[in-house]
Design an enzyme around this catalytic site. Structure first.
Site, short mmCIF file in Angstrom:
data_model
loop_
_atom_site.label_atom_id
_atom_site.label_comp_id
_atom_site.label_asym_id
_atom_site.label_seq_id
_atom_site.Cartn_x
_atom_site.Cartn_y
_atom_site.Cartn_z
CG ASP A 124 -2.08 -0.89 1.14
OD1 ASP A 124 -2.20 -1.59 0.12
OD2 ASP A 124 -2.91 -0.92 2.08
CG ASP A 126 -2.19 4.05 2.91
OD1 ASP A 126 -1.67 2.92 3.00
OD2 ASP A 126 -3.41 4.23 2.85
CD1 TRP A 186 -10.97 -0.01 1.36
CD2 TRP A 186 -12.65 -1.15 2.30
NE1 TRP A 186 -10.57 -0.37 2.62
CE2 TRP A 186 -11.58 -1.07 3.22
CE3 TRP A 186 -13.81 -1.84 2.65
CZ2 TRP A 186 -11.65 -1.62 4.49
CZ3 TRP A 186 -13.88 -2.41 3.92
CH2 TRP A 186 -12.81 -2.28 4.82
CG ASP A 190 -7.36 -7.14 2.86
OD1 ASP A 190 -8.54 -7.41 2.55
OD2 ASP A 190 -7.09 -6.30 3.73
CG MET A 216 -2.22 3.41 7.54
SD MET A 216 -3.34 2.09 7.99
CE MET A 216 -4.49 2.21 6.64
CG HIS A 219 -6.29 7.35 3.61
ND1 HIS A 219 -7.42 6.70 3.18
CD2 HIS A 219 -5.43 6.38 4.02
CE1 HIS A 219 -7.24 5.39 3.30
NE2 HIS A 219 -6.05 5.17 3.82
NE ARG A 221 -13.06 3.45 2.56
CZ ARG A 221 -13.90 2.71 3.27
NH1 ARG A 221 -15.13 2.55 2.91
NH2 ARG A 221 -13.50 2.11 4.37
N1 UPG Z 1 -5.48 2.98 -3.34
C1 UPG Z 1 -5.17 4.06 -4.17
N2 UPG Z 1 -6.18 4.86 -4.60
C2 UPG Z 1 -7.47 4.65 -4.26
C3 UPG Z 1 -7.77 3.57 -3.42
C4 UPG Z 1 -6.77 2.76 -2.96
O1 UPG Z 1 -4.01 4.30 -4.51
O2 UPG Z 1 -8.34 5.43 -4.70
C5 UPG Z 1 -4.42 2.02 -2.95
C6 UPG Z 1 -3.36 2.60 -2.05
O3 UPG Z 1 -2.14 1.96 -2.30
C7 UPG Z 1 -3.92 2.25 -0.70
C8 UPG Z 1 -4.47 0.84 -0.95
O4 UPG Z 1 -4.98 0.91 -2.26
O5 UPG Z 1 -2.91 2.29 0.27
C9 UPG Z 1 -5.53 0.35 0.04
O6 UPG Z 1 -6.67 1.21 0.05
P1 UPG Z 1 -7.15 2.00 1.37
O7 UPG Z 1 -8.33 2.81 1.07
O8 UPG Z 1 -5.96 2.70 1.90
O9 UPG Z 1 -7.60 0.84 2.32
P2 UPG Z 1 -7.41 0.71 3.91
O10 UPG Z 1 -8.71 0.43 4.54
O11 UPG Z 1 -6.65 1.86 4.46
O12 UPG Z 1 -6.49 -0.61 3.93
C10 UPG Z 1 -6.83 -1.93 4.32
C11 UPG Z 1 -5.60 -2.77 3.94
C12 UPG Z 1 -5.43 -2.77 2.44
C13 UPG Z 1 -6.67 -3.38 1.84
C14 UPG Z 1 -7.91 -2.60 2.29
C15 UPG Z 1 -9.18 -3.26 1.80
O13 UPG Z 1 -4.45 -2.27 4.60
O14 UPG Z 1 -4.27 -3.50 2.06
O15 UPG Z 1 -6.60 -3.31 0.43
O16 UPG Z 1 -7.98 -2.47 3.70
O17 UPG Z 1 -9.33 -4.53 2.30
#
Ligand code: UPG
Length: 274
Positions: A124, A126, A186, A190, A216, A219, A221
């Site tokens: 990821d 972030d 989303w 995983d 982390m 951010h 959604r």
């Molecule tokens: N991402 C983008 N742009 C977007 C959406 C997602 O670059 O518009 C990438 C980015 O690398 C991000 C990752 O996808 O870090 C995961 O998306 P995020 O919205 O950050 O999900 P989180 O809820 O913060 O993360 C958890 C997990 C992640 C998993 C996600 C959904 O750490 O690995 O994909 O939940 O299950």
């Protein structure tokens, strides 16, 4: 000469400062003192032969500020670990729901066609390692790096969490058929790989070292990444879908690559048929 087993460049804890870094600053070679190998963008240590070649694959869309931080800290860490490595940012270049699983498969396919890496890490954008002893290498189990996150007070958020950063050898990625391609938006993908990895007998390794901590970046959604409403149903069938939805069913159309100073960006657009 082969690099030593433990790099003498490691310093331990990294102080992370998340204030207004720009992409130009992350590309400043003066700050990074990195060296080029024959494959463009392939970084290697300057004074020894690396023991490991790692591909970092970042599923991505529209998170430029996060990418600046990510590159800034990760290049420095990988340099200190004396690894050979390439960073691939796989950018979903359309308005459809974000598809992290598919982007991960695209990145693996692209990287493994380019070179024979010892380790393919899906990461990821972030999440930033807080210690340079968090080794970006693989082992006999699939390695989960990002299990102690600042957002969850450095506790494993739930048993079976496999999100964030996870490292596979080529064999592990291929035998588990990579990520599912059919989670749209989303969530769920995983948890699905966690099932794949266990079902195929590899298991997940999490280091017992207490310094495996990640910041982390906070951010909201993303607008193009709404929760995937069908994820629980899909997860319920994850076992049956391992061999039919993944690397072996990936269709790549409309791929474009752009080589930046410090990473390769792969733009991928989903065509109507897939
Ligand atoms: N991402 C983008 N742009 C977007 C959406 C997602 O670059 O518009 C990438 C980015 O690398 C991000 C990752 O996808 O870090 C995961 O998306 P995020 O919205 O950050 O999900 P989180 O809820 O913060 O993360 C958890 C997990 C992640 C998993 C996600 C959904 O750490 O690995 O994909 O939940 O299950």
């Amino acid at each position: 000469e082969l690099c030593p087993k433990t790099s003498p460049l490691l310093k331990g804890t990294i102080t992370i400062n998340l204030s207004g870094l720009t992409i130009n600053e992350t590309e400043s070679t003066k700050k990074m003192s990195l060296y080029w190998l024959s494959v463009p963008l392939y970084r290697r240590p300057s004074d020894c032969k690396c023991r490991n070649k790692t591909a970092i694959i970042v599923p991505f869309r529209d998170r430029e500020q996060h990418l600046s931080y990510f590159l800034y800290y990760l290049h420095r860490l990988l340099h200190r670990q004396q690894l050979c490595y390439v960073i691939f940012v796989v950018d979903q270049n359309d308005d459809k729901p974000f598809n992290r699983g598919r982007l991960s498969n695209v990145g693996f396919k692209y990287a493994s066609n380019l070179s024979n890496f010892d380790c393919y890490i899906i990461h990821d954008v972030d999440m930033i390692a807080e210690d340079d002893r968090i080794m970006y290498t693989c082992n006999r189990q699939v390695v989960h790096y990002t299990f102690l996150l600042s957002k969850f007070n450095y506790n494993l958020v739930y048993h079976g969490y496999a999100g964030g950063g996870i490292g596979y050898t080529k064999e592990q990625f291929e035998k588990t058929n990579g990520f599912p391609n059919e989670y749209y938006g989303w969530g769920g993908e995983d948890d699905d790989i966690n099932i794949r990895i266990n079902e195929k007998g590899f298991g997940i390794y999490r280091s017992p070292e207490p310094f495996y901590r990640f910041t982390m970046i906070r951010h909201g959604r993303d607008s193009g990444n709404p929760p995937y409403v069908g994820r629980m149903e899909r997860l319920g069938k994850a076992r049956q879908r391992i061999d039919v939805d993944g690397l072996n069913s990936l269709v790549i159309t409309n791929l474009k690559e752009v080589k930046h100073k410090t990473y390769t960006r792969i733009y991928i657009t989903r065509s109507r048929s897939c």
